[in-house]
Motif scaffolding. Structure first.
Motif, PDB file in Angstrom:
ATOM      1  N   GLU A 109       0.850  -1.189   0.000  1.00  0.00           N
ATOM      2  CA  GLU A 109       0.000   0.000   0.000  1.00  0.00           C
ATOM      3  C   GLU A 109       0.887   1.240   0.000  1.00  0.00           C
ATOM      4  O   GLU A 109       1.885   1.296   0.735  1.00  0.00           O
ATOM      5  CB  GLU A 109      -0.907   0.040   1.237  1.00  0.00           C
ATOM      6  N   VAL A 110       0.535   2.210  -0.828  1.00  0.00           N
ATOM      7  CA  VAL A 110       1.178   3.518  -0.819  1.00  0.00           C
ATOM      8  C   VAL A 110       0.232   4.430  -0.058  1.00  0.00           C
ATOM      9  O   VAL A 110      -0.919   4.610  -0.467  1.00  0.00           O
ATOM     10  CB  VAL A 110       1.424   4.040  -2.249  1.00  0.00           C
ATOM     11  N   VAL A 111       0.683   4.975   1.070  1.00  0.00           N
ATOM     12  CA  VAL A 111      -0.219   5.728   1.935  1.00  0.00           C
ATOM     13  C   VAL A 111      -0.016   7.227   1.800  1.00  0.00           C
ATOM     14  O   VAL A 111       1.084   7.714   1.580  1.00  0.00           O
ATOM     15  CB  VAL A 111      -0.092   5.316   3.420  1.00  0.00           C
ATOM     16  N   SER A 112      -1.131   7.927   1.941  1.00  0.00           N
ATOM     17  CA  SER A 112      -1.143   9.385   1.965  1.00  0.00           C
ATOM     18  C   SER A 112      -1.697   9.814   3.316  1.00  0.00           C
ATOM     19  O   SER A 112      -2.057   8.978   4.145  1.00  0.00           O
ATOM     20  CB  SER A 112      -2.040   9.907   0.841  1.00  0.00           C
ATOM     21  N   LYS A 113      -1.798  11.109   3.511  1.00  0.00           N
ATOM     22  CA  LYS A 113      -2.360  11.610   4.774  1.00  0.00           C
ATOM     23  C   LYS A 113      -3.776  11.088   4.979  1.00  0.00           C
ATOM     24  O   LYS A 113      -4.171  10.746   6.080  1.00  0.00           O
ATOM     25  CB  LYS A 113      -2.347  13.137   4.786  1.00  0.00           C
ATOM     26  N   SER A 114      -4.550  10.998   3.885  1.00  0.00           N
ATOM     27  CA  SER A 114      -5.950  10.598   4.021  1.00  0.00           C
ATOM     28  C   SER A 114      -6.142   9.089   4.151  1.00  0.00           C
ATOM     29  O   SER A 114      -7.136   8.643   4.709  1.00  0.00           O
ATOM     30  CB  SER A 114      -6.765  11.126   2.838  1.00  0.00           C
ATOM     31  N   SER A 115      -5.202   8.286   3.662  1.00  0.00           N
ATOM     32  CA  SER A 115      -5.387   6.835   3.707  1.00  0.00           C
ATOM     33  C   SER A 115      -4.573   6.139   4.790  1.00  0.00           C
ATOM     34  O   SER A 115      -4.755   4.952   5.033  1.00  0.00           O
ATOM     35  CB  SER A 115      -5.027   6.216   2.351  1.00  0.00           C
ATOM     36  N   ALA A 116      -3.679   6.853   5.435  1.00  0.00           N
ATOM     37  CA  ALA A 116      -2.738   6.232   6.382  1.00  0.00           C
ATOM     38  C   ALA A 116      -3.449   5.495   7.513  1.00  0.00           C
ATOM     39  O   ALA A 116      -3.065   4.377   7.877  1.00  0.00           O
ATOM     40  CB  ALA A 116      -1.778   7.272   6.938  1.00  0.00           C
ATOM     41  N   TYR A 117      -4.485   6.092   8.069  1.00  0.00           N
ATOM     42  CA  TYR A 117      -5.177   5.476   9.207  1.00  0.00           C
ATOM     43  C   TYR A 117      -5.760   4.121   8.815  1.00  0.00           C
ATOM     44  O   TYR A 117      -5.604   3.133   9.524  1.00  0.00           O
ATOM     45  CB  TYR A 117      -6.270   6.414   9.723  1.00  0.00           C
ATOM     46  N   TYR A 118      -6.431   4.059   7.675  1.00  0.00           N
ATOM     47  CA  TYR A 118      -7.038   2.811   7.204  1.00  0.00           C
ATOM     48  C   TYR A 118      -5.974   1.788   6.803  1.00  0.00           C
ATOM     49  O   TYR A 118      -6.016   0.633   7.217  1.00  0.00           O
ATOM     50  CB  TYR A 118      -7.967   3.112   6.028  1.00  0.00           C
ATOM     51  N   ASP A 119      -4.989   2.218   5.996  1.00  0.00           N
ATOM     52  CA  ASP A 119      -3.977   1.290   5.483  1.00  0.00           C
ATOM     53  C   ASP A 119      -3.069   0.739   6.578  1.00  0.00           C
ATOM     54  O   ASP A 119      -2.609  -0.394   6.504  1.00  0.00           O
ATOM     55  CB  ASP A 119      -3.127   1.964   4.411  1.00  0.00           C
ATOM     56  N   ARG A 120      -2.793   1.538   7.593  1.00  0.00           N
ATOM     57  CA  ARG A 120      -1.920   1.084   8.683  1.00  0.00           C
ATOM     58  C   ARG A 120      -2.695   0.428   9.820  1.00  0.00           C
ATOM     59  O   ARG A 120      -2.107  -0.197  10.689  1.00  0.00           O
ATOM     60  CB  ARG A 120      -1.119   2.263   9.236  1.00  0.00           C
ATOM     61  N   GLY A 121      -4.018   0.575   9.796  1.00  0.00           N
ATOM     62  CA  GLY A 121      -4.855   0.043  10.861  1.00  0.00           C
ATOM     63  C   GLY A 121      -5.660  -1.166  10.417  1.00  0.00           C
ATOM     64  O   GLY A 121      -5.157  -2.287  10.370  1.00  0.00           O
ATOM     65  N   LEU A 122      -6.949  -0.935  10.107  1.00  0.00           N
ATOM     66  CA  LEU A 122      -7.843  -2.036   9.745  1.00  0.00           C
ATOM     67  C   LEU A 122      -7.344  -2.850   8.555  1.00  0.00           C
ATOM     68  O   LEU A 122      -7.367  -4.081   8.577  1.00  0.00           O
ATOM     69  CB  LEU A 122      -9.239  -1.506   9.422  1.00  0.00           C
ATOM     70  N   LYS A 123      -6.897  -2.161   7.506  1.00  0.00           N
ATOM     71  CA  LYS A 123      -6.460  -2.893   6.319  1.00  0.00           C
ATOM     72  C   LYS A 123      -5.226  -3.735   6.633  1.00  0.00           C
ATOM     73  O   LYS A 123      -5.098  -4.848   6.140  1.00  0.00           O
ATOM     74  CB  LYS A 123      -6.187  -1.924   5.170  1.00  0.00           C
ATOM     75  N   ALA A 124      -4.345  -3.219   7.471  1.00  0.00           N
ATOM     76  CA  ALA A 124      -3.182  -4.019   7.901  1.00  0.00           C
ATOM     77  C   ALA A 124      -3.655  -5.268   8.634  1.00  0.00           C
ATOM     78  O   ALA A 124      -3.150  -6.370   8.379  1.00  0.00           O
ATOM     79  CB  ALA A 124      -2.263  -3.185   8.790  1.00  0.00           C
TER      80      ALA A 124
END
Length: 194
Positions: A109-124
């Motif tokens: 996943e390439v994360v941005s300010k808007s996607s970081a919470y989801y990509d590093r949290g639930l999606k992880a």
């Protein structure tokens, strides 16, 4: 970033039909579908460079790299779209049309300010629950920084890589990912804040 679902009772078949009718990507989580927001030019460039670098590193190894067009099956009630995924060996499709993968080895996943919470949290959490996945790589789009989750002895180990000269070893694919290749031509903002 994801948007709030309209309903919470979609079947997998309805989700697939909805995607086909709208020509957009949606994560499917327990009957709810979440529209994935469009990416930025920077996100698209970094994602493309990740796919290229992985393809270059995996040549001749019997491995395949997939773009964000291929969903990953987490479970019978969860399907998500990583920015890239890869596996060595034969893919196991999760649907008859061959649009979803059931056995990725690595997801990115390439994360941005808007996607970081989801990509590093639930999606992880979702990715780390898939038996075939042995590595989950999170690449920051705002600074040369990556976090690699690797499965070692049935436990997940997190390693961070910082700086343009860092090289990420992806042992399960027997390759390395140089951040200088991923961020080639990317201009970073001064603040470096996620």
């Amino acid at each position: 970033m994801v948007t709030k679902p309209e309903r919470n009772d979609y079947t997998v078949e309805e989700w697939l039909a909805h995607q086909e009718a709208t020509d957009r990507r949606y994560d499917y989580i327990d009957g709810e579908i979440y529209a994935m927001s469009g990416g930025t030019l920077k996100h698209g460039k970094i994602s493309g460079r990740v796919v290229t670098a992985l393809n270059n590193g995996l040549q001749g190894k019997g491995c395949t790299v997939y773009t964000s067009d291929v969903a990953v099956k987490i479970s019978d009630t969860k399907y998500v779209y990583p920015d890239a995924s890869a596996l060595c060996g034969e893919p196991i499709p999760a649907d008859e049309a061959g649009t979803m993968l059931a056995n990725p080895t690595v997801v990115v996943e390439v994360v941005s300010k808007s996607s970081a919470y989801y990509d590093r949290g639930l999606k992880a959490d979702y990715y780390l629950s898939v038996p075939s996945i042995s590595a989950y790589l999170v690449i920051d789009q705002n600074r040369p920084y990556a976090i690699l989750h690797t499965k070692q002895n049935n436990q997940w180990v997190l390693t961070s890589f910082q700086g343009i000269d860092a090289v990420v070893p992806i042992d399960s694919l027997d390759t390395m990912l140089a951040l200088k290749d991923v961020y080639d031509g990317i201009v970073f903002e001064d603040d470096g804040v996620n």
